[in-house]
Motif scaffolding. Structure first.
Motif, PDB file in Angstrom:
ATOM      1  N   TRP A  12      38.322  88.229  38.427  1.00 48.23           N
ATOM      2  CA  TRP A  12      38.628  87.348  39.555  1.00 48.23           C
ATOM      3  C   TRP A  12      39.706  87.948  40.459  1.00 48.23           C
ATOM      4  O   TRP A  12      39.882  87.521  41.579  1.00 48.23           O
ATOM      5  CB  TRP A  12      39.049  85.960  39.081  1.00 48.23           C
ATOM      6  N   LEU A  23      40.830  78.963  36.513  1.00 47.96           N
ATOM      7  CA  LEU A  23      39.556  79.184  35.833  1.00 47.96           C
ATOM      8  C   LEU A  23      39.018  77.873  35.271  1.00 47.96           C
ATOM      9  O   LEU A  23      39.765  77.107  34.660  1.00 47.96           O
ATOM     10  CB  LEU A  23      39.718  80.180  34.682  1.00 47.96           C
ATOM     11  N   PHE A  35      40.399  72.917  34.819  1.00 45.85           N
ATOM     12  CA  PHE A  35      40.788  74.233  35.320  1.00 45.85           C
ATOM     13  C   PHE A  35      42.099  74.649  34.661  1.00 45.85           C
ATOM     14  O   PHE A  35      42.975  73.812  34.420  1.00 45.85           O
ATOM     15  CB  PHE A  35      40.967  74.198  36.837  1.00 45.85           C
ATOM     16  N   CYS A 142      35.798  80.187  39.017  1.00 47.50           N
ATOM     17  CA  CYS A 142      37.209  79.921  39.263  1.00 47.50           C
ATOM     18  C   CYS A 142      37.446  79.627  40.737  1.00 47.50           C
ATOM     19  O   CYS A 142      36.589  79.866  41.587  1.00 47.50           O
ATOM     20  CB  CYS A 142      38.088  81.081  38.807  1.00 47.50           C
TER      21      CYS A 142
END
Length: 153
Positions: A12, A23, A35, A142
């Motif tokens: 990412w 994420l 997340f 993400c």
């Protein structure tokens, strides 16, 4: 999940202007869908995202991202699945970029930041015991926080 080992750069963080990422983590059996912040440790006062001057912008972003009933979690949880339960996060990216990102980016752009959805696939070896194993695709999703380029005045 998506964490870097042996000092590799996480997937990412494939662009220089990415500060950190939230994420998406999903475990149907033992944890709620949510997340998790990566790339920015809580005690790291040197990290830009932890700076006191960024408290307001960070609060704006995290109000939605950490809300279990917030739009980002809803979008991530509501993705179509292909064969074998493979989550098609590209659908979540499209919906996030259409419905949520423009609203939050409008709020945080004056602070010099933006968010965007990002997805990638990792292949993991799955052992079947004495009969060997195979690699299996594992999709990840993400929301990245990026620093906007400085404007020339």
């Amino acid at each position: 999940m998506g964490a870097a080992c042996c000092k590799c750069t996480p997937r990412w963080k494939n662009e220089e202007d990415v500060l950190c990422a939230y994420l998406y983590e999903e475990c149907a059996f033992c944890r709620p869908k949510k997340f998790i912040l990566r790339g920015c440790r809580a005690g790291d006062d040197d990290h830009e995202w932890n700076a006191a001057t960024n408290a307001t912008v960070r609060k704006l972003v995290e109000e939605d991202i950490f809300n279990p009933y917030g739009e980002p979690v809803e979008i991530a949880a509501d993705v179509p699945k292909a064969c074998c339960g493979y989550e098609m996060f590209e659908v979540a990216i499209a919906r996030l970029e259409k419905d949520w990102s423009p609203k939050i980016n409008q709020k945080i752009e004056p602070y010099g930041y933006m968010v965007e959805g990002f997805e990638w696939v990792e292949y993991r070896y799955v052992s079947q015991g004495q009969y060997g194993g195979h690699t299996q695709p594992v999709p990840h999703f993400c929301i990245r926080v990026k620093k906007l380029p400085e404007k020339d005045e």
